[in-house]
Design a protein around this motif. Sequence first.
Motif: not given
Length: 302
Positions: A10-33
Amino acid sequence: MKLLTIQTANGQRLGLLTEHGVLDVEEALSVLPADGQAAPRTVHAAIEGGESALQALQRLADRAAASPEAKAKAFKPEADVRFGPCVPNPGKIICVGLNYRKHAEETNAPIPEYPILFNKFNNTLNGHGGDVPLPKVSSKVDYEAELVVVIGRSAKYVTRDEALGRVFGYCAVNDVSARDLQLRTPQWLLGKSCDGFSPLGPYLVTADEVGDPNDLDIKLTLNGEVRQQSNTADMIFRVDEIVSYISQHMTLHPGDIILTGTPEGVVLGLPEAEQVWLKDGDVCTVEIEKLGALTNRFVKEA
């Protein structure tokens, strides 16, 4: 901080490399307030937002790691990520030619008095792990490992002392070059601008993590064989000088990228009898100190 582009259906998303793996920013924002300043949703928004945007991303990553639901949904193993170009939509792609002393010598070119500038276009953008098409119209495709400067703040008429303060970060690129097209005329653009000829990544690393860009080891391997091995200290024009010089002639904007030239070891620099150009199935890896390893396979154009 290491930013990256996640390529999805569905297109490109911003990711962030962390010690827990790659954070999918869009997915995180969909869950967290929401939490104060919203985290940027694209690489370009992160670049434009500067330090405050990076702080918001770090807070989001910390919150996602602390939430079982978010952690399960938003983090993924890096090996499962399909990478896009780490700067997916640069306004300008500016390149510096013959900027390593030993590379100029191997190609029997005079040491330039001023930076030799040319440009590429967004059709050349590619990502880590992406296939690079070998054009039907060329039989002499070459590799070039290069350091990329990513502009973070607008720059016009900046001095060398000011220049690095306008840089957001750095990444690696393979400045793929069709030499027969490049050298057909005095203008190099044609041989530099074929589709997929600028694999960029894997990460966009912020300037604070890189330190001095003029002292980074740089290496390229072809099918596991080391072909280029140098250090950015061999650049004729240093990063601060390049940014300052370009800014005297055009305004640099956030997200613009500058390819700073390649060291010795390219196919073009070999004696003609020893020149073996890239072929279907070849795999190149560009590795730059602190920036990670960018790997791409070359494939016959369909």
